[in-house]
Design an enzyme around this catalytic site. Structure first.
Site, PDB file in Angstrom:
ATOM      1  N   ASP A 139       1.972   7.192  -2.005  1.00 42.64           N
ATOM      2  CA  ASP A 139       3.222   7.560  -2.668  1.00 42.64           C
ATOM      3  C   ASP A 139       3.271   9.065  -2.961  1.00 42.64           C
ATOM      4  OD1 ASP A 139       5.716   6.987  -3.694  1.00 42.64           O
ATOM      5  OD2 ASP A 139       4.975   6.492  -5.693  1.00 42.64           O
ATOM      6  N   ARG A 149       8.332  13.794  -3.411  1.00 46.07           N
ATOM      7  CA  ARG A 149       8.097  14.823  -4.449  1.00 46.07           C
ATOM      8  C   ARG A 149       7.278  15.984  -3.904  1.00 46.07           C
ATOM      9  NH1 ARG A 149       5.730  10.655  -8.443  1.00 46.07           N
ATOM     10  NH2 ARG A 149       5.860   9.393  -6.554  1.00 46.07           N
ATOM     11  N   ARG A 200      13.071  15.666   2.157  1.00 45.50           N
ATOM     12  CA  ARG A 200      12.123  14.556   2.012  1.00 45.50           C
ATOM     13  C   ARG A 200      11.461  14.199   3.345  1.00 45.50           C
ATOM     14  NH1 ARG A 200      12.206  11.247  -2.383  1.00 45.50           N
ATOM     15  NH2 ARG A 200      11.624   9.482  -1.077  1.00 45.50           N
ATOM     16  N   HIS A 226       7.534  13.103   4.467  1.00 40.64           N
ATOM     17  CA  HIS A 226       7.074  11.928   5.216  1.00 40.64           C
ATOM     18  C   HIS A 226       6.262  12.352   6.436  1.00 40.64           C
ATOM     19  CE1 HIS A 226       9.102   9.251   2.591  1.00 40.64           C
ATOM     20  NE2 HIS A 226      10.324   9.607   2.944  1.00 40.64           N
ATOM     21  N   SER A 244       7.752  -0.677   2.457  1.00 40.36           N
ATOM     22  CA  SER A 244       7.864  -1.946   1.731  1.00 40.36           C
ATOM     23  C   SER A 244       9.169  -2.650   2.074  1.00 40.36           C
ATOM     24  CB  SER A 244       7.787  -1.695   0.221  1.00 40.36           C
ATOM     25  OG  SER A 244       9.002  -1.143  -0.252  1.00 40.36           O
ATOM     26  N   ASN A 267      11.915  -0.813   0.580  1.00 40.77           N
ATOM     27  CA  ASN A 267      12.259   0.520   1.097  1.00 40.77           C
ATOM     28  C   ASN A 267      13.475   0.511   2.033  1.00 40.77           C
ATOM     29  OD1 ASN A 267       8.764   1.606   1.232  1.00 40.77           O
ATOM     30  ND2 ASN A 267      10.288   2.019  -0.357  1.00 40.77           N
ATOM     31  N   ARG A 271       1.685   1.338 -10.934  1.00 45.61           N
ATOM     32  CA  ARG A 271       2.241   0.026 -10.608  1.00 45.61           C
ATOM     33  C   ARG A 271       1.887  -0.332  -9.175  1.00 45.61           C
ATOM     34  NH1 ARG A 271       6.953   3.125 -11.634  1.00 45.61           N
ATOM     35  NH2 ARG A 271       7.716   4.097  -9.731  1.00 45.61           N
ATOM     36  N   LEU A 272       2.049  -1.622  -8.910  1.00 48.64           N
ATOM     37  CA  LEU A 272       1.628  -2.163  -7.621  1.00 48.64           C
ATOM     38  C   LEU A 272       2.763  -2.134  -6.595  1.00 48.64           C
ATOM     39  CD1 LEU A 272      -1.099  -3.234  -6.789  1.00 48.64           C
ATOM     40  CD2 LEU A 272      -0.465  -5.491  -7.653  1.00 48.64           C
ATOM     41  N   SER A 273       4.019  -2.094  -7.070  1.00 50.96           N
ATOM     42  CA  SER A 273       5.172  -2.037  -6.162  1.00 50.96           C
ATOM     43  C   SER A 273       5.087  -3.070  -5.027  1.00 50.96           C
ATOM     44  CB  SER A 273       5.360  -0.619  -5.596  1.00 50.96           C
ATOM     45  OG  SER A 273       5.562   0.305  -6.638  1.00 50.96           O
ATOM     46  N   GLU A 296     -10.116  -3.083  -8.248  1.00 52.52           N
ATOM     47  CA  GLU A 296     -10.174  -1.985  -9.220  1.00 52.52           C
ATOM     48  C   GLU A 296      -9.028  -1.027  -8.916  1.00 52.52           C
ATOM     49  OE1 GLU A 296     -12.356  -1.698 -11.725  1.00 52.52           O
ATOM     50  OE2 GLU A 296     -13.264  -3.608 -11.151  1.00 52.52           O
TER      51      GLU A 296
HETATM   52  C1  IPE Z   1       5.570   2.125  -2.657  1.00 54.15           C
HETATM   53  O1  IPE Z   1       6.176   3.331  -2.966  1.00 54.15           O
HETATM   54  C2  IPE Z   1       5.801   1.808  -1.207  1.00 54.15           C
HETATM   55  C3  IPE Z   1       5.078   2.640  -0.264  1.00 54.15           C
HETATM   56  C4  IPE Z   1       4.222   3.575  -0.547  1.00 54.15           C
HETATM   57  C5  IPE Z   1       5.329   2.345   1.126  1.00 54.15           C
HETATM   58  P1  IPE Z   1       7.666   3.378  -3.552  1.00 54.15           P
HETATM   59  O2  IPE Z   1       7.966   4.808  -3.792  1.00 54.15           O
HETATM   60  O3  IPE Z   1       8.586   2.627  -2.685  1.00 54.15           O
HETATM   61  O4  IPE Z   1       7.484   2.573  -4.925  1.00 54.15           O
HETATM   62  P2  IPE Z   1       8.324   2.657  -6.268  1.00 54.15           P
HETATM   63  O5  IPE Z   1       9.776   2.700  -5.869  1.00 54.15           O
HETATM   64  O6  IPE Z   1       7.914   3.917  -6.950  1.00 54.15           O
HETATM   65  O7  IPE Z   1       7.908   1.446  -7.025  1.00 54.15           O
HETATM   66  C1  IPE Z   2       5.993   7.213  -0.181  1.00 57.60           C
HETATM   67  O1  IPE Z   2       6.595   8.378  -0.609  1.00 57.60           O
HETATM   68  C2  IPE Z   2       6.414   6.855   1.222  1.00 57.60           C
HETATM   69  C3  IPE Z   2       7.263   5.660   1.302  1.00 57.60           C
HETATM   70  C4  IPE Z   2       7.647   4.914   0.302  1.00 57.60           C
HETATM   71  C5  IPE Z   2       7.710   5.285   2.632  1.00 57.60           C
HETATM   72  P1  IPE Z   2       7.996   8.380  -1.340  1.00 57.60           P
HETATM   73  O2  IPE Z   2       9.054   8.569  -0.324  1.00 57.60           O
HETATM   74  O3  IPE Z   2       8.149   7.168  -2.190  1.00 57.60           O
HETATM   75  O4  IPE Z   2       7.860   9.675  -2.233  1.00 57.60           O
HETATM   76  P2  IPE Z   2       8.366   9.865  -3.716  1.00 57.60           P
HETATM   77  O5  IPE Z   2       7.787   8.747  -4.543  1.00 57.60           O
HETATM   78  O6  IPE Z   2       9.850   9.798  -3.658  1.00 57.60           O
HETATM   79  O7  IPE Z   2       7.848  11.187  -4.115  1.00 57.60           O
HETATM   80 MG    MG Z   3       7.707   6.751  -4.111  1.00 56.32          MG
END
Ligand code: IPE
Ligand code: IPE
Ligand code: MG
Length: 245
Positions: free
Chosen positions: A28, A32, A41, A45, A73, A76, A198-200, A211
Site C-alpha cells: 500500500d 501517496r 498516481r 503504481h 483487491s 479496487n 488493517r487487513l483490507s 504476526e
Molecule cells: C489494499 O490497499 C489493497 C492492495 C494493496 C491491493 P487499499 O489501498 O485498497 O486498501 P484500503 O482502501 O486502504 O483499505
Molecule cells: C496500493 O497503493 C496499490 C493498490 C491498491 C492497487 P494505493 O493505490 O492504495 O496507494 P494509496 O494508499 O492511495 O497511497
Molecule cells: Mg491504499
C-alpha cells in the site's frame, strides 16, 4: 556485490532464529508516494510494480518460501476507470517483461483470486505464467489479484457444496484445501506498507495466527533493509497459538 555484502554485515537478523515460511505483503501507499513527489498516481503504481523484483530477490536470499503480494483487491474495481485500466495494463506488462527471468530464477507463480471478470487476454496470460512455472521451487510468488478474502470463502463454500461434501466432513483442514491458497502454508507474517493497520480483506482465513507488521514506508520505498527489519521483528515475537508456555 560490495553493497550487498555490506548489507549482510549490518543485518538486524538473529542468526539461527526462524524466518517466516510465508510472508503476505499488503503493498500500500503507491498513490501517496506519487503525490508526495507531485506525480500522478499512475507513476506510483509504476514504481510500486518495479519494487516487487527487489523485495522478491531479498525474500529469496532470506530463504522465505512463499511470498504473497496483494496486487488488486475485489474492492479496487471501485477506483476511477482510468486507474483500474492502468493497473490492469501494468500487470499484463509485468508478466510480459519479467516472466522469462522469473522462470529462469526458479520462481513459481501462483494466483489467488477470481479470474472471472478479468479481461480474457490477461486471464490467459496469468494461466500461462502459472503453467510455465509450476515445477519451479526457489520461491512461490503468489499474486493476490482480483482477490478478496470474503470472496475466497464464498468461492470455497460453493465449491464444497458442488462437490457434495457432507456437513460432518467440513473441517478447517478441508476448507483450507478449497481456498485459492490450497497447498500453501498459512502466512506467518503480514506486512502492510503505507502506515495503516488493517487487513483490507487480505487472507482473511489464512492470517488467523499471522504476526502483523505495519510500516509507514510507502511500498515503492520498501527495500531490502526494510524487509530484513520486518523479519527481525518477527524473530522477536512470541508466538503462543493460544497455548501456555
Ligand atoms: C489494499 O490497499 C489493497 C492492495 C494493496 C491491493 P487499499 O489501498 O485498497 O486498501 P484500503 O482502501 O486502504 O483499505
Ligand atoms: C496500493 O497503493 C496499490 C493498490 C491498491 C492497487 P494505493 O493505490 O492504495 O496507494 P494509496 O494508499 O492511495 O497511497
Ligand atoms: Mg491504499
Amino acid at each position: 556485490m560490495a553493497k550487498s555484502t555490506k548489507q549482510r554485515a549490518e543485518s538486524p537478523l538473529t542468526p539461527g532464529a526462524p524466518v517466516p515460511q510465508h510472508i503476505g505483503i499488503i503493498m500500500d501507499g503507491n498513490g501517496r508516494w506519487a503525490k508526495a513527489r507531485g506525480l500522478p498516481r499512475a507513476m506510483g503504481h509504476r514504481a510500486g510494480t518495479k519494487n516487487i523484483r527487489r523485495v522478491l530477490e531479498e525474500a529469496v536470499r532470506l530463504k522465505i518460501q512463499v511470498l504473497t503480494i496483494y496486487a488488486f483487491s475485489t474492492e479496487n474495481w471501485g477506483r476511477p476507470r482510468a486507474e483500474v485500466g492502468h493497473l490492469m495494463r501494468l500487470i499484463s506488462q509485468s508478466i510480459r517483461d519479467e516472466l522469462d527471468e522469473l522462470d529462469a530464477n526458479g520462481v513459481q507463480i501462483r494466483h489467488s483470486g477470481r479470474l472471472s471478470g478479468v479481461d480474457p487476454k490477461l486471464a490467459e496470460q496469468i494461466r500461462a505464467a502459472i503453467e510455465r512455472t509450476k515445477h519451479n521451487d526457489t520461491i512461490v510468488l503468489n499474486v493476490a489479484f482480483n482477490y478478496g478474502g470474503r470472496a475466497e470463502i464464498v468461492d470455497a463454500i460453493r465449491h464444497i457444496m458442488r462437490d457434495g461434501i457432507a456437513p460432518d466432513e467440513v473441517t478447517e483442514e478441508l476448507i483450507s484445501r478449497y481456498l485459492y491458497t490450497a497447498g500453501l502454508p498459512d502466512p506467518d507474517m503480514i506486512i502492510r506498507t503505507g502506515g495503516d493497520y488493517r487487513l483490507s480483506n487480505f487472507l482473511t482465513w489464512q492470517a488467523a495466527y499471522a504476526e502483523y507488521y505495519s510500516t509507514p514506508t510507502y511500498w515503492p520505498d520498501f527495500d531490502e533493509a526494510e524487509l530484513q527489519q520486518a523479519v527481525a521483528v518477527f524473530q522477536g515475537r512470541d508466538r503462543r497459538f493460544g497455548l501456555v508456555k
